[in-house]
Design an enzyme around this catalytic site. Structure first.
Site, PDB file in Angstrom:
ATOM      1  CE  LYS A   9       1.185 -18.343 -15.369  1.00  0.00           C
ATOM      2  NZ  LYS A   9       1.093 -17.438 -14.192  1.00  0.00           N
ATOM      3  CG  HIS A  26       1.020 -24.122 -11.908  1.00  0.00           C
ATOM      4  ND1 HIS A  26       0.744 -23.213 -10.920  1.00  0.00           N
ATOM      5  CD2 HIS A  26       1.862 -23.484 -12.761  1.00  0.00           C
ATOM      6  CE1 HIS A  26       1.376 -22.077 -11.159  1.00  0.00           C
ATOM      7  NE2 HIS A  26       2.066 -22.211 -12.287  1.00  0.00           N
ATOM      8  N   GLY A  74       8.810 -18.273  -4.801  1.00  0.00           N
ATOM      9  CA  GLY A  74       9.465 -17.634  -5.934  1.00  0.00           C
ATOM     10  C   GLY A  74       8.670 -16.469  -6.479  1.00  0.00           C
ATOM     11  CB  SER A  75       5.277 -15.620  -6.740  1.00  0.00           C
ATOM     12  OG  SER A  75       4.431 -14.566  -7.091  1.00  0.00           O
ATOM     13  CE  LYS A  76       1.543 -11.701  -4.516  1.00  0.00           C
ATOM     14  NZ  LYS A  76       0.316 -10.859  -4.527  1.00  0.00           N
ATOM     15  CG  HIS A 134       3.311 -22.551  -2.101  1.00  0.00           C
ATOM     16  ND1 HIS A 134       3.698 -22.739  -3.399  1.00  0.00           N
ATOM     17  CD2 HIS A 134       2.477 -21.472  -2.113  1.00  0.00           C
ATOM     18  CE1 HIS A 134       3.125 -21.845  -4.174  1.00  0.00           C
ATOM     19  NE2 HIS A 134       2.393 -21.049  -3.411  1.00  0.00           N
ATOM     20  CG  ASP A 150      -5.577 -19.837  -1.273  1.00  0.00           C
ATOM     21  OD1 ASP A 150      -6.580 -20.531  -1.028  1.00  0.00           O
ATOM     22  OD2 ASP A 150      -5.249 -19.502  -2.421  1.00  0.00           O
ATOM     23  CB  THR A 204      -2.820 -26.871 -10.202  1.00  0.00           C
ATOM     24  OG1 THR A 204      -2.958 -25.578 -10.829  1.00  0.00           O
ATOM     25  CG2 THR A 204      -3.670 -27.889 -10.937  1.00  0.00           C
ATOM     26  CE  LYS A 231     -21.131 -26.261 -34.632  1.00  0.00           C
ATOM     27  NZ  LYS A 231     -22.224 -27.030 -35.270  1.00  0.00           N
TER      28      LYS A 231
END
Length: 841
Positions: free
Chosen positions: A58, A122, A179-181, A184, A233, A242, A550
């Protein structure tokens, strides 16, 4: 790293770092220099967690922005054309295309990521081996994601509950605050089970947590069920999914990190996400809770498990095949798998039942090996066959001796040359380019540059398929495996290879040389057409694009010297005699050139008519061509210039090549014109093309180089009508008015070594085509079906043919079972071979 620009050397690679004072995280004032320094400091922790895994990135090119004005982000899979050749990569074939993913195997790659602002990395839970094959997953992950009303505290509670279940089955998990919510949860695996099996296990674990703790955990992803709960999840164990790699930065408003934690921290009421400064302090102190998973030691059985990975990055597992083929008590060959320097090569002369040479390069902790039945090529004029064999331990770089009779590879082994190599390019299982520097008095006679290209062919359980090895000497800059001569006799005792006297199964290679000088005189085999990838307007964000219509025709590559012009089809067939009106030398500028365009036939409606062009495509006799010219005139829509006056232009960005093309072309009475550049928004162009009944739009990135023989994402074709090239594998007899002829064709798309059945097409044929069809299919008749799976009702009265004929159909959509809905025949694709057919969408 003071200053706005620096030239640095990282892990033996030269990189230029720019805009070092650019603010990437405005809320904290974190600069690009800070990002680069962070990744340099954590490289020795992050790389083991990411190595040999295809990485998706990203990118925040202009920084992450602020709460009110977030920065633009791009999710990027395919490597840019500008990526350095040495960057490790994996070629992964998806349903509709092959994507070249980078792999974070060294600090230089991490630095390059930081330079282009790829903040998040990722990766999947599986690796690829040195042969380019996807392995079984070596770790399990659960993503504990809090819904509205829940937070990190609830995630920690679920993590502790999940830990107890995993420990019960012999797995020791390691938590990572994302680092987000959420959190893992990783556990190391022994690689004996598939992604589907691990996904099923993770799903059952999530259901068990939900059943035992319904007020806290949920396994269903519906947002309405997640309020106040933690989603377990399990789906990220899918081979297609990923997860952000541990130690990666996050593109949040502040520079947080996916940070591995201890269980003591998870149980603390003060648990919170960590930013990069906190992680830097932990790394400096040598704390790496994720080491147990990264090294494959995430489960108690590893101590006595021969399948477990070790700190050598998985070399132990990659040497299983080598060890399974040899008895350590019966052969003097090495078995220890000692460490190396990373750049060792050895070429061994192997007097087995038949003399051959073994070519070995150190890579990812092993010696990746090829058998050369005809030895090392001595010039660039002739390619030699190379058969990839099992990976060998690094100790083999110094091995000389006699392998006893009765053992695998029995015979005398001596070192022909050895030394170090400088890597230019390595795509696992696809392509390797390296410069070898041998020992004084060695067989190489100094420094030589070689390219190894996989031909896409091979047979047998133990064979990794055929490769070609090419000496890239000063007179032969470019390696073209499809057309270069090749000696093809395999060594006895090594895996057999398909007959490949002319390597006709190989895909055309890109320009694999850093030199860009055009050969003189120009040769068609030194150039090949660049192909576009199917896409949509949504694929065009983040770059500058140039748009053209095209054209619904066939590709034409024009190769000219001072006297004559030749035209070659996409697959390298000389079609000059078919289109003589395009080869009048007075229509073109003097001097040698190579140009690219589309040959079209304009129908009565004034638009290109592919069906009409069929009447010209098949003609080769001058008398037939002369007769057809009046009825079916053709035009060439010119869109690229590859060489002009002996200067190779392919390395120039497309915008500059287009300017050269406009200077090159002069309007005349000849049937040649420039494909116009459309200066409108893509949405408006597509609307106009739809109204005019045209096929679609070509989008070309203005900075794209011309990559001969490859399909790239820098050219994207956006079709208004769905079309698909297909391979004919059978036919069903006609009825009624088609009695005695062909009623429908059974068609498929190549899928690895199989032909995947995609349906039958019975409409769209002209009477002339129906008359020709029966002769075509009768000439290719065979007794067995070439398809992997044909429904009984379609196969009941079918006749089978050898799958060589390629055609094109239009269709409504793909069905859920992967079949074409309402296909209609458009015509034959004589310019393409069966192995070039890929799913279009």
């Amino acid at each position: 790293m003071a200053g706005p620009k620096e030239r640095v050397r990282v892990a033996g690679r030269e990189l230029t770092l720019t805009n070092l004072d650019k603010i990437i995280y405005p809320e904290t004032g974190t600069t690009k220099a800070d990002v680069l320094a962070y990744y340099a400091a954590v490289a020795h922790f992050l790389i083991p967690a990411a190595a040999n895994r295809p990485a998706t990135r990203k990118r925040w090119v202009n920084g992450v922005g602020t709460a009110g004005h977030p920065g633009e982000v791009f999710f990027q899979k395919n490597l840019e054309d500008s990526a350095p050749g040495w960057l490790p990569r994996a070629a992964i074939t998806h349903k509709d295309r092959t994507i070249y993913y980078p792999m974070v195997n060294d600090p230089a790659t991490l630095t390059w990521f930081g330079q282009i602002n790829s903040l998040e990395i990722h990766v999947p839970q599986w690796q690829v081996d040195s042969h380019g094959k996807q392995l079984n997953p070596d770790r399990l992950v659960l993503d504990l994601d809090p819904g509205d009303g829940a937070g990190l505290e609830e995630c920690a509670e679920v993590a502790l509950l999940a830990r107890a279940i995993l420990q019960d089955v012999g797995l020791e998990p390691v938590p990572v605050t994302s680092g987000s919510k959420g959190i893992h949860l990783y556990a190391g695996l022994d690689g004996t089970q598939t992604s589907d099996q691990i996904s099923d296990f993770a799903h059952e674990l999530a259901r068990a947590l939900e059943a035992d703790h319904p007020d806290l955990a949920v396994s269903d992803m519906k947002k309405t069920l997640r309020k106040g709960k933690v989603l377990v999840d399990w789906s990220q164990n899918s081979a297609a999914k990923t997860t952000i790699v541990p130690y990666s930065l996050r593109g949040r408003l502040t520079p947080t990190v996916a940070a591995p934690r201890t269980w003591q921290e998870i149980g603390s009421p003060k648990l919170q996400h960590l930013d990069y400064t906190a992680v830097l302090r932990r790394v400096k102190a040598g704390k790496d809770p994720f080491a147990a998973v990264a090294s494959g030691a995430g489960h108690p059985g590893d101590a006595g498990n021969p399948r477990a990975k070790t700190d050598d990055g998985g070399a132990h597992a990659r040497l299983e095949r080598y060890r399974s083929m040899r008895d350590p008590n019966a052969t003097p060959e090495p078995f220890s798998g000692a460490s190396g320097n990373g750049d060792t090569f050895v070429i061994q002369e192997h007097h087995a039942s038949r003399l051959h040479f073994d070519f070995r390069l150190e890579h990812e902790g092993v010696l990746v090996s090829w058998a050369l039945p005809k030895g090392v090529p001595e010039s660039g004029g002739k390619n030699h066959l190379a058969v990839q064999t099992e990976d060998h331990p690094l100790d083999y770089a110094t091995f000389e001796g006699t392998i006893p009779k009765g053992q695998y590879g029995a015979g005398e082994v001596t070192i022909w040359d050895h030394g170090t190599y400088e890597l230019e390019k390595w795509i696992n299982g696809r392509e390797v380019i390296a410069t070898l520097t041998g020992a004084e008095g060695g067989g190489l006679g100094g420094t030589k540059k070689f390219a190894l290209i996989h031909t896409g062919r091979g047979q047998g359980r133990d064979s990794e398929g055929q490769w070609l090895i090419h000496l890239m000497d000063k007179d032969h800059h470019t390696f073209h495996p499809r057309r270069a001569p090749v000696e093809d006799e395999p060594a006895e005792g090594e895996p057999a290879a398909d007959s490949a006297a002319d390597a006709s199964g190989a895909e055309p290679a890109a320009d694999v040389s850093p030199a860009a000088a055009a050969p003189s005189p120009l040769r068609a085999e030194d150039f090949g057409p660049m192909m576009a990838t199917s896409g949509s307007a949504a694929d065009l964000h983040g770059s500058d694009w140039q748009f053209e219509l095209k054209w619904d025709g066939v590709r034409g590559l024009l190769v000219a010297d001072e006297k004559k012009i030749r035209i070659f089809s996409r697959n390298g067939i000389d079609v000059t005699t078919t289109y003589p009106e395009l080869t009048d030398r007075t229509c073109w500028p003097a001097g040698p050139f190579v140009a690219d365009g589309e040959i079209i036939a304009v129908g009565p409606s004034g638009k290109p008519d592919f069906g009409l062009l069929q009447g010209r495509m098949k003609l080769t006799r001058p008398a037939d061509v002369a007769k057809a010219r009046a009825a079916i005139p053709v035009r060439l829509m010119l869109f690229d210039l590859l060489s002009d006056g002996g200067e190779d232009l392919r390395r120039l960005p497309f915008a500059k090549r287009r300017l050269r093309l406009e200077e090159f072309h002069h309007p005349s009475e000849c049937p040649v014109e420039l494909s116009a550049v459309l200066d409108e928004r893509i949405e408006h162009i597509l609307e106009s093309a739809q109204e005019l009944g045209l096929e679609g739009v070509m989008a070309k990135r203005t900075d794209s180089r011309y990559v001969s023989g490859q399909r790239t994402r820098t050219w994207i074709k956006i079709k208004l009508e769905q079309t698909q090239e297909v391979v004919v594998g059978g036919w069903r007899p006609g009825k009624g008015g088609r009695q005695g002829s062909v009623g429908s064709l059974l068609v498929g798309i190549p899928d690895g070594n199989k032909l995947r059945y995609v349906g039958r097409v019975g409409s769209g044929f002209s009477m002339r085509e129906l008359e020709e069809l029966r002769q075509k299919v009768d000439d290719l008749a065979r007794k067995t079906s070439p398809f992997d799976d044909v429904p009984r009702e379609d196969a009941s009265d079918a006749h089978w043919v050898t799958p060589r004929l390629v055609g094109e159909v239009t269709f409504g959509q793909w069905t859920g079972s992967g079949k074409l809905r309402h296909p209609v025949w458009r015509g034959w694709r004589l310019d393409k071979t069966a192995d070039e057919v890929v799913p279009e969408g």
